[in-house]
Write a protein that holds these residues in place. Structure first.
Motif, PDB file in Angstrom:
ATOM      1  N   ILE A 106       6.225   9.941  43.714  1.00 46.74           N
ATOM      2  CA  ILE A 106       5.472   9.083  42.807  1.00 46.74           C
ATOM      3  C   ILE A 106       5.269   9.828  41.491  1.00 46.74           C
ATOM      4  O   ILE A 106       5.121  11.055  41.486  1.00 46.74           O
ATOM      5  N   ALA A 107       5.292   9.103  40.374  1.00 47.75           N
ATOM      6  CA  ALA A 107       5.169   9.748  39.067  1.00 47.75           C
ATOM      7  C   ALA A 107       3.805  10.401  38.914  1.00 47.75           C
ATOM      8  O   ALA A 107       2.834  10.050  39.596  1.00 47.75           O
ATOM      9  N   ARG A 108       3.721  11.347  37.991  1.00 45.52           N
ATOM     10  CA  ARG A 108       2.482  12.099  37.783  1.00 45.52           C
ATOM     11  C   ARG A 108       1.333  11.174  37.362  1.00 45.52           C
ATOM     12  O   ARG A 108       1.536  10.109  36.786  1.00 45.52           O
ATOM     13  N   LYS A 109       0.124  11.624  37.639  1.00 43.55           N
ATOM     14  CA  LYS A 109      -1.116  10.935  37.263  1.00 43.55           C
ATOM     15  C   LYS A 109      -1.251   9.571  37.933  1.00 43.55           C
ATOM     16  O   LYS A 109      -1.826   8.648  37.371  1.00 43.55           O
ATOM     17  N   ASN A 110      -0.710   9.471  39.157  1.00 44.16           N
ATOM     18  CA  ASN A 110      -0.847   8.235  39.918  1.00 44.16           C
ATOM     19  C   ASN A 110      -1.676   8.445  41.185  1.00 44.16           C
ATOM     20  O   ASN A 110      -1.488   7.747  42.178  1.00 44.16           O
ATOM     21  N   THR A 111      -2.560   9.427  41.176  1.00 44.96           N
ATOM     22  CA  THR A 111      -3.552   9.698  42.218  1.00 44.96           C
ATOM     23  C   THR A 111      -2.961  10.232  43.522  1.00 44.96           C
ATOM     24  O   THR A 111      -3.630  10.181  44.548  1.00 44.96           O
ATOM     25  N   LYS A 286       7.276   0.368  38.525  1.00 45.80           N
ATOM     26  CA  LYS A 286       8.102   0.759  39.677  1.00 45.80           C
ATOM     27  C   LYS A 286       7.841   2.201  40.089  1.00 45.80           C
ATOM     28  O   LYS A 286       7.833   2.508  41.289  1.00 45.80           O
ATOM     29  N   SER A 287       7.670   3.079  39.124  1.00 45.55           N
ATOM     30  CA  SER A 287       7.401   4.487  39.447  1.00 45.55           C
ATOM     31  C   SER A 287       5.943   4.862  39.218  1.00 45.55           C
ATOM     32  O   SER A 287       5.535   5.977  39.558  1.00 45.55           O
ATOM     33  N   ASN A 288       5.159   3.924  38.670  1.00 47.04           N
ATOM     34  CA  ASN A 288       3.747   4.169  38.360  1.00 47.04           C
ATOM     35  C   ASN A 288       2.884   3.044  38.933  1.00 47.04           C
ATOM     36  O   ASN A 288       2.432   2.159  38.197  1.00 47.04           O
ATOM     37  N   PRO A 289       2.634   3.033  40.231  1.00 50.99           N
ATOM     38  CA  PRO A 289       1.917   1.909  40.846  1.00 50.99           C
ATOM     39  C   PRO A 289       0.469   1.765  40.394  1.00 50.99           C
ATOM     40  O   PRO A 289      -0.134   0.716  40.616  1.00 50.99           O
ATOM     41  N   THR A 290      -0.076   2.806  39.744  1.00 59.20           N
ATOM     42  CA  THR A 290      -1.478   2.704  39.295  1.00 59.20           C
ATOM     43  C   THR A 290      -1.595   2.362  37.812  1.00 59.20           C
ATOM     44  O   THR A 290      -2.700   2.352  37.281  1.00 59.20           O
ATOM     45  N   VAL A 291      -0.479   2.094  37.127  1.00 57.89           N
ATOM     46  CA  VAL A 291      -0.544   1.854  35.689  1.00 57.89           C
ATOM     47  C   VAL A 291      -1.408   0.623  35.405  1.00 57.89           C
ATOM     48  O   VAL A 291      -1.304  -0.399  36.073  1.00 57.89           O
TER      49      VAL A 291
END
Length: 556
Positions: A106-111, A286-291
């Protein structure tokens, strides 16, 4: 076979398939597979265990990071679906947990770290009695991030340490005997442990699987072991993550149907193409589910905007924010960026003050020296250069095949051929003396790398020139390298269309670290392509960063 479902996994699947949530095809493939396997008689889908953990996380655990510090951990749908899949699937024959190894890309800063820290604390309190729970990573500092987050969460629940306590070795739960401790590549005696639950963070930094193997071996007698690997993409080529993703993707495509594959859960947040990153920001989910919830849209837009202008930023952003694998196999500066002409006459700078940079390389290789000149109220950096190469290199076929034209360049006066098998680096100091003798161009300071510099420094002292050491590492070269790229894009570097400069620049790749630091390197697999001219240019820019005030004052 479904015994009991909380519906989170199915709802996540439904929203993704309907387009309410945008997901990449790799996550879709895994969710479709899980939906089918809910009906498979080999498995029982029972959400009793995931519900217990989610109940504790939402009602007891509080967040540890600004701007959400101290707030209850309210799980997002993706987190609920992930936990439901991780704990809900059981083997029908003995009702042990199906998934023993889980990969969360998962991409950075997504918890990811906060989610797994909360999960580890939950295991400490609600898991099996006497459990050993591990926070692990490639180094102590990264492992400590998880460990300290768990401890902070613990103290918010139990500030007086009535039920839990911490010493220098571990965090322990008093009423069930379970404990949390750290394990990293630097930990001694990694074998011989008895681990139930392990989270390994930032596995992209691992070059091998030593830590992973140690944890797996320690879990061999456990009926319900959990090894959760959490990471973004990274910059280590051929490392552990590369091999792990090959394995995970074979499971997704059905190429691997082994027993170990059945116990492996790949949960990959990836883009479907690089093109969509630049063309449609909606796909960033897609790579940042928390955006839009945790990760900010404006932050991502800023990162993508910077990536459009800088090769290093592009590599970093694609890797850390969109989970693309990038490497140093691509050129840093393309030929198109050098398709401009800025020529000047060195006589125009007679009597000027200048800064210099040299890359002495090995004495048996090419050497490069440059000076950087400025004009009042002119943003252009004027570069004058010279190269040296030992006579023995003229016939090197590898260099010629890589584009070197030493004899032709020598006839044009762009490079000087030195007799013998090596360059006497004192001739580089002589060149700075020539500039003063012929043009009255006085060198204020010259930046040099410490290698092979003894004869050069002695001759510089003889002439009375001042010099300064510039370490050729990522911490020193990052900023000047970015400035060089920006100025090349703006076409404000005038190097008199020097062919060797162009050759060196196009031979250069950029190595990127997770910290965002960069430095120039040769393109992977192309050792004969020289980058000495790039290094001397970057060193000139570093000298300008250090002495810009003095240079500007000299123009008045």
């Amino acid at each position: 076979m479904i015994k009991y479902s909380n519906g989170y996994l199915e709802e996540y699947h439904r929203q993704i398939m309907s387009g309410e949530i945008i997901a990449g095809y790799e996550l879709k493939d895994e969710l479709n597979k899980l939906m089918e396997e809910m009906q498979d008689d080999r498995y029982v889908y029972d959400c009793t265990d995931p519900d217990l953990r989610m109940d504790f996380m939402e009602n007891c655990v509080r967040l540890t990071k600004s701007p959400f510090y101290g707030q209850p951990m309210k799980l997002m749908l993706w987190q609920k679906a992930f936990i439901s899949a991780t704990y809900g699937f059981k083997m029908a024959e003995d009702l042990t947990d199906r998934f023993r190894r889980i990969l969360l890309l998962i991409a950075r800063k997504n918890t990811k770290s906060e989610t797994c820290s909360g999960l580890a604390l939950t295991e400490l309190i609600t898991g099996n009695d006497g459990s050993d729970i591990v926070c692990s990573s490639n180094d102590d500092n990264q492992a400590n991030i998880l460990y300290e987050a768990i401890n902070t969460m613990r103290l918010m629940i139990d500030p007086n340490q009535k039920d839990t306590w911490k010493n220098q070795q571990h965090i322990r739960c008093k009423f069930n005997g379970s404990k949390v401790f750290k394990l990293s590549d630097r930990t001694r005696n990694k074998e011989g442990r008895n681990i139930d639950f392990a989270i390994v963070d930032e596995v992209h930094e691992m070059k091998d699987n030593v830590i992973i193997k140690s944890i797996e071996q320690s879990q061999s007698l456990k009926p319900n072991p959990k090894l959760i690997l959490i990471t973004t993409e990274g910059f280590v080529n051929g490392g552990f993550l590369d091999e792990e993703l090959i394995k995970a993707r074979k499971i997704l495509t059905g190429e691997d149907d082994s027993i170990s594959a059945e116990r492996y859960l790949p949960w990959l947040y990836t883009q479907d193409s690089e093109q969509e990153v630049w063309q449609d920001e909606r796909t960033w989910q897609k790579s940042n589910p928390t955006v839009g919830i945790v990760k900010r849209w404006d932050y991502l837009r800023e990162q993508v905007d910077a990536a459009r202008r800088s090769k290093a930023d592009r590599m970093f952003t694609l890797s850390k924010d969109f989970n693309f694998k990038v490497s140093n196999s691509e050129a840093w500066i393309t030929g198109e960026m050098l398709e401009y002409s800025r020529v000047y006459n060195l006589d125009d700078f007679s009597g000027s003050i200048t800064l210099g940079g040299v890359d002495l390389a090995e004495t048996t290789d090419m050497c490069s020296a440059k000076i950087l000149l400025l004009k009042p109220d002119d943003p252009v950096k004027y570069i004058h250069q010279m190269y040296w190469i030992p006579e023995s290199k003229l016939k090197m076929s590898d260099d010629k095949e890589s584009g070197a034209k030493y004899e032709e360049w020598s006839r044009k006066g762009l490079i000087r051929i030195v007799e013998g098998n090596e360059v006497d680096v004192s001739v580089v100091a002589d060149w700075f003396a020539e500039l003063y003798k012929e043009y009255k161009i006085r060198t204020y300071k010259v930046g040099y790398d410490q290698r092979f510099a003894k004869d050069f420094l002695k001759r510089m002292d003889d002439y009375g020139f001042e010099y300064e050491m510039i370490y050729q590492n990522r911490y020193v070269l990052s900023n000047p390298m970015r400035l060089v790229e920006a100025d090349l894009r703006d076409q404000i570097i005038a190097f008199n269309d020097n062919e060797i400069d162009k050759w060196c620049l196009q031979n250069t790749s950029v190595q990127v670290w997770d910290t965002g630091h960069i430095m120039p390197v040769k393109i992977k697999g192309q050792a004969a392509r020289r980058i000495d001219g790039t290094l001397s240019l970057i060193m000139c820019y570093e000298m300008l960063r250090r002495y810009k005030t003095e240079m500007n004052n000299s123009l008045v």
